[in-house]
Design an enzyme around this catalytic site. Structure first.
Site, PDB file in Angstrom:
ATOM      1  N   HIS A 231      17.467  68.298  61.873  1.00 14.41           N
ATOM      2  CA  HIS A 231      16.453  67.219  62.134  1.00 14.41           C
ATOM      3  C   HIS A 231      17.120  65.789  62.111  1.00 14.41           C
ATOM      4  O   HIS A 231      16.356  64.895  62.589  1.00 14.41           O
ATOM      5  CB  HIS A 231      15.227  67.312  61.667  1.00 14.41           C
ATOM      6  CG  HIS A 231      14.367  68.544  62.034  1.00 14.41           C
ATOM      7  ND1 HIS A 231      13.412  68.439  62.980  1.00 14.41           N
ATOM      8  CD2 HIS A 231      14.278  69.844  61.534  1.00 14.41           C
ATOM      9  CE1 HIS A 231      12.775  69.699  62.955  1.00 14.41           C
ATOM     10  NE2 HIS A 231      13.328  70.339  62.144  1.00 14.41           N
TER      11      HIS A 231
ATOM     12  N   LYS B 229       3.889  55.977  63.325  1.00 19.26           N
ATOM     13  CA  LYS B 229       5.007  56.598  63.123  1.00 19.26           C
ATOM     14  C   LYS B 229       5.410  56.404  61.765  1.00 19.26           C
ATOM     15  O   LYS B 229       4.975  55.266  61.183  1.00 19.26           O
ATOM     16  CB  LYS B 229       6.414  56.495  64.009  1.00 19.26           C
ATOM     17  CG  LYS B 229       6.842  54.979  63.894  1.00 19.26           C
ATOM     18  CD  LYS B 229       7.775  54.934  65.101  1.00 19.26           C
ATOM     19  CE  LYS B 229       7.755  54.820  66.514  1.00 19.26           C
ATOM     20  NZ  LYS B 229       8.201  56.618  67.074  1.00 19.26           N
ATOM     21  N   ARG B 230       6.144  57.017  60.701  1.00 20.58           N
ATOM     22  CA  ARG B 230       6.314  56.804  59.508  1.00 20.58           C
ATOM     23  C   ARG B 230       7.358  55.321  59.538  1.00 20.58           C
ATOM     24  O   ARG B 230       7.844  55.077  60.584  1.00 20.58           O
ATOM     25  CB  ARG B 230       7.265  57.767  58.943  1.00 20.58           C
ATOM     26  CG  ARG B 230       6.378  58.920  58.457  1.00 20.58           C
ATOM     27  CD  ARG B 230       5.308  58.647  57.371  1.00 20.58           C
ATOM     28  NE  ARG B 230       5.926  58.317  56.235  1.00 20.58           N
ATOM     29  CZ  ARG B 230       5.986  58.995  55.081  1.00 20.58           C
ATOM     30  NH1 ARG B 230       5.385  60.439  55.191  1.00 20.58           N
ATOM     31  NH2 ARG B 230       6.656  58.540  53.883  1.00 20.58           N
TER      32      ARG B 230
ATOM     33  N   LYS C 199      13.289  53.089  62.431  1.00 24.64           N
ATOM     34  CA  LYS C 199      12.324  52.743  63.612  1.00 24.64           C
ATOM     35  C   LYS C 199      11.998  51.618  63.834  1.00 24.64           C
ATOM     36  O   LYS C 199      11.260  51.499  64.986  1.00 24.64           O
ATOM     37  CB  LYS C 199      10.955  53.620  63.192  1.00 24.64           C
ATOM     38  CG  LYS C 199      11.287  54.967  62.930  1.00 24.64           C
ATOM     39  CD  LYS C 199      10.357  55.843  62.257  1.00 24.64           C
ATOM     40  CE  LYS C 199      10.238  57.138  61.949  1.00 24.64           C
ATOM     41  NZ  LYS C 199      10.059  58.150  63.373  1.00 24.64           N
TER      42      LYS C 199
ATOM     43  N   THR D 277       8.619  62.703  68.777  1.00 27.99           N
ATOM     44  CA  THR D 277       7.536  63.368  69.334  1.00 27.99           C
ATOM     45  C   THR D 277       6.433  62.516  69.686  1.00 27.99           C
ATOM     46  O   THR D 277       5.690  62.784  70.564  1.00 27.99           O
ATOM     47  CB  THR D 277       7.055  64.848  68.401  1.00 27.99           C
ATOM     48  OG1 THR D 277       6.821  64.343  67.250  1.00 27.99           O
ATOM     49  CG2 THR D 277       8.028  65.838  68.264  1.00 27.99           C
TER      50      THR D 277
ATOM     51  N   LYS E 236       3.779  62.316  73.069  1.00 26.59           N
ATOM     52  CA  LYS E 236       2.122  62.420  72.943  1.00 26.59           C
ATOM     53  C   LYS E 236       1.829  61.101  73.686  1.00 26.59           C
ATOM     54  O   LYS E 236       0.654  61.370  74.441  1.00 26.59           O
ATOM     55  CB  LYS E 236       1.859  62.421  71.594  1.00 26.59           C
ATOM     56  CG  LYS E 236       2.160  63.347  70.763  1.00 26.59           C
ATOM     57  CD  LYS E 236       1.859  63.098  69.148  1.00 26.59           C
ATOM     58  CE  LYS E 236       2.677  63.974  68.243  1.00 26.59           C
ATOM     59  NZ  LYS E 236       2.562  63.412  66.905  1.00 26.59           N
TER      60      LYS E 236
END
Ligand code: PLP
Length: 842
Positions: A384, A576-577, A582, A684, A688
């Site tokens: 991952h 998101k985290r 990110k 992901t 969505k």
């Protein structure tokens, strides 16, 4: 009446009941219409919860409703397991330390076709379905994308009628509940079981025993064969809790089995006999500690003893359970790989490799070669991440203390594989052997769990095309040379049942009206709405639905954050985290840029925007927490500054989780997917949001690349350095000051953060953040991508002002992302990894 007579009558009754049910409904033994649901809910209020309907509270109505739904699901569950057992099917086992399930009632009524009758029944009982469903606490037994993927996989496995069982841990506390205080993240325990867990079933008959610690004695057996024995160990018990997993259409009902740790009865007893009452109780506490709490780290490795204990505990319980089930129908180990395939979700369950070897060799007295052959045909591994800090390595001394026999086995696997396979490929090359060794030299030595997983697995997969290419090129390049067929791609997905059908009923109805009701199971059918992308009437309805979702979200924001936001503004969403890679801080720099421009020119012609964040930071991740504080403090200023005239707002609701995502995603216009290229394996959340008609602003990273391929370049906003350009910048000695000094607007927003403007009187509040961007070398190239990000955001602004163009783009996003259903992902796993066939039930 004699017992046998009683039994006969009972079974006769049952047969009649089954027959009656099969006349009225092919799927259930109990009624599924509104009246039956009403009776069932009332019965549970009275006879399960012992309450008068007149005085039952909303959480009791919720419980009773769940029980009524569960009764219907359990019929199918037992039938599914009966058929699987009877047909001796091949099964896939999914081993994951995390399952981010969210709420189950809404999803279960949709998948089992009970939504309308349940809603109607509750209405007649004077209850509102939505508010009853809102009583449910999230089952938040995961951190983020990895755990949510596991949950979506379970949904698709059942929907595709694939025989599969998920295994994990029954954490007493899931991911922490987040609150903000003066902008700081504060963590609270997540007591998700507080109101009861109507979905799970305890299975004391399937308790497993697990050993830990101790040492190995090297003995010979009576035939003179070497026979190591694990002695002086402590034992624990694993108690299974099963959660039924309902496929859409409710044909197959699989289950998720979660293990809770308990002190072993026997162990306690021995200590008691020696008079060690206190020791016994302490030992018991340690037994119960193992499944106490989910580690809240996303994409970082913790290296803690308790974490290894968790991994081994659930893996050992699960393997023993798999073996027990196999021998309930088979009697020959040779057939084991034919009937069982095990997927390792990341390296978290990788200790399953030496554990299965130990069970085969020590407990079942199998030869090494035969055991290793079985192991290598049974396991598969999903990688991952490429982030070095997330790659699990266990220290040899810790492993030796906790799992002494497993360490020996890992050494043996390593020796044989280096001598045989690595030597054959690179004869006499000791450097290659050191590079590829399962043991990393150093003080202490470390076990490379990713390498162990690759060597032991039949197939290894990445989670998006780009990610898999990078795996082959970098992290696993040697393995790719050694085992050229092993590494394959399985692009992630999401279940359209939860992430469209259930969370966005308005859009779902519109789609069904246009393309029929087959799309939740055949998501590529959505493509048929692309022909309405320019249809003015369709555009209007599509955008009206989006607006209604935004109105609902605005109400939630008013209640939870006390901020007024306009549903006509552009909802710009990053959920998101919280992670440096990110780049929530890049988003923040854009907010500051707009804020600054507005202060310089109150008439600046921009579409009003609401910046929406949802994110938890790992409690020990100081920089991530500092970014949260910075966003909250900037939000406070911006939202209360009359000079911006409401043109921008920033909201950051507390406690982002699945249920929050279900509220935010249908309301989003813009999806922020802005990780440094090469860092986000797949993502992901991006899928969505696109599915619900949000446009992506993103880098060419993870599955964004494939989203662009599907929706077309003209329907996405791509910016920033590519993977190659990122690598190049690093090689050339990237220096963030080059960007800071040459872009006055960038310099001024960073300087602004360094001032006390956002935290009056409190200096250096965001020093960790600004330091990492400048002196710290900006490891994620935020400054390098800033200018192009601002450019892309200006394009977004321009596109949003042209509402017809925006509507077209949004529709094309919904229409074109059918590929990203986990039904497609799981079909690929079933075909290329698991060799698993659907089994029709009933
Ligand atoms: C989908 C999801 C994630 C993953 O989001 P990414 O943007 O892919 O990191 C994380 N948390 C929750 C609650 C989710 O539903």
């Amino acid at each position: 009446m004699s017992t046998t007579a009683k039994k006969k009558t009972a079974s006769k009754k049952q047969t009649t009941a089954v027959k009656t049910a099969s006349k009225s409904s092919a799927r259930f033994n109990v009624g599924t219409d509104k009246e039956a649901m009403k009776t069932s809910i009332l019965n549970h209020v009275q006879y399960t919860l012992a309450r008068h309907p007149e005085s039952a509270e909303p959480d009791e109505w919720w419980l009773a409703t769940c029980y009524a739904v569960r009764d219907r699901i359990l019929d199918r569950f037992m039938e599914t397991q009966r058929v699987h057992h009877q047909q001796k099917v091949r099964r896939a086992y999914y081993l994951s330390l995390e399952y981010l399930m969210g709420r189950l009632l809404v999803n279960n009524v949709h998948n089992s076709g009970l939504f309308e009758p349940t809603r109607e029944a509750l209405k007649e009982l004077g209850q509102d379905f939505d508010s009853i469903a809102a009583e449910e606490m999230d089952m938040g037994l995961g951190n983020g994308g990895l755990g949510r993927l596991a949950a979506c996989f379970l949904d698709s496995l059942a929907t595709l009628d694939l025989p599969a069982i998920g295994y994990g841990i029954h954490y007493e506390f899931g991911l922490f509940r987040q609150e903000f205080s003066n902008g700081f993240q504060v963590e609270h325990p997540d007591a998700w079981q507080e109101k009861g867990c109507p979905w799970e079933i305890m299975r004391p008959n399937f308790v497993q025993e697990v050993k830990l610690y101790g040492r190995v004695e090297h003995r010979m057996d009576d035939k003179g064969k070497f026979h190591p024995e694990w002695v002086d160990y402590s034992t624990l018990e694993g108690m299974p809790f099963d959660v039924a997993i309902v496929g859409h259409g409710a044909e197959t009902v699989n289950f998720l089995r979660l293990w809770e740790s308990r002190a072993s009865q026997e162990f306690d007893f021995n200590v008691f006999n020696q008079g060690g009452y206190v020791e016994a109780v302490r030992e018991k506490a340690m037994g119960e500690t193992i499944s106490k709490v989910l580690y809240p780290n996303d994409n970082t490795e913790s290296g803690k003893e308790l974490r290894l204990a968790q991994q081994y505990f659930f893996v050992s319980c699960s393997l023993q359970d798999i073996i027990r089930r196999f021998f309930d129908g088979h009697d020959n180990w040779d057939e084991f790989p034919e009937f069982n395939t095990i997927q390792l979700n990341d390296t978290h369950p990788a200790v399953a490799v030496p554990e299965l070897m130990r069970l085969l060799i020590d407990d079942h007295r199998m030869d090494w070669e035969k055991a290793w052959g079985i192991v290598r045909k049974t396991f598969n591994y999903t990688n991952h991440t490429l982030l070095p800090e997330a790659l699990e390595k266990w220290s040899v001394p810790l492993f030796e203390r906790m799992l002494p026999r497993h360490l020996e086995i890992i050494y043996e696997i390593n020796a044989r594989y280096l001598e045989q396979e690595v030597e054959a490929m690179w004869p006499g090359d000791d450097r290659k052997k050191a590079e590829l060794s399962l043991i990393e030299e150093g003080e202490p030595k470390m076990i490379r769990m990713a390498y162990l997983s690759v060597v032991a697995s039949a197939k290894v997969n990445g989670v998006a095309a780009l990610h898999t290419e990078l795996l082959k090129k970098h992290l696993f390049s040697n393995f790719h040379a050694l085992y050229p067929q092993k590494i394959i791609n399985m692009t992630n997905g999401i279940t359209p049942r939860r992430w469209l059908l259930a969370c966005n009923p308005g859009l779902s109805e519109l789609i069904t009206e246009k393309v029929g009701d087959g799309w939740p199971k055949q998501l590529s059918q959505l493509d048929a709405i692309s022909k309405f992308a320019d249809d003015a009437k369709f555009q209007k309805r599509f955008m009206e639905i989006k607006r209604a979702n935004k109105v609902a979200f605005a109400e939630f924001v008013k209640e939870s954050c006390d901020v007024e936001i306009s549903p006509d503004a552009l909802f710009d969403v990053q959920i998101k985290r919280l992670h440096e890679y990110k780049r929530q801080h890049l988003n923040l720099l854009h907010i500051l840029t707009l804020y600054r421009r507005l202060l310089n020119d109150a008439d600046l012609d921009i579409a009003p925007r609401v910046f929406i964040f949802g994110a938890k930071a790992a409690p020990g991740y100081a920089l991530a927490k500092n970014i949260i504080r910075a966003i909250n403090k900037v939000a406070e200023k911006v939202n209360n500054d009359p000079r911006v005239n409401g043109k921008i707002k920033v909201v950051f609701p507390e406690n982002y989780r699945v249920t929050m995502a279900e509220r935010m995603i249908p309301a989003a216009d813009l999806s922020e997917q802005i990780s440094t290229a090469g860092k986000e394996a797949s993502g992901t959340g991006n899928m969505k949001l696109a599915l619900n008609g949000a446009l992506t602003i993103g880098t060419l990273d993870g599955a964004n690349v494939e989203i662009q391929e599907e929706v077309g370049e003209e329907n996405i906003f791509i910016f920033g350095k590519t993977v190659e350009e990122v690598e190049e910048a690093r090689e050339q000695g990237y220096n963030p000051y080059d960007y800071y000094n040459s872009n006055w607007e960038l310099k001024s927003v960073i300087d602004w953060l360094q001032s006390d403007y956002f935290t009056p009187g409190e200096h250096d509040a965001f020093a960790p953040l600004t330091e990492s961007l400048l002196g710290g070398g900006d490891p994620y190239l935020v400054l390098a991508d800033y200018a192009d990000y601002i450019r892309a955001q200006e394009e977004v602004d321009k596109a949003f002002k042209d509402q017809k163009r925006w509507a077209r783009m949004a529709i094309m996003n919904t229409a074109r992302v059918g590929k990203f259903s986990t039904d497609r992902t799981i079909s690929e796993y079933a075909e290329h990894i698991w060799k698993l066939k659907p089994v029709k039930i009933g």
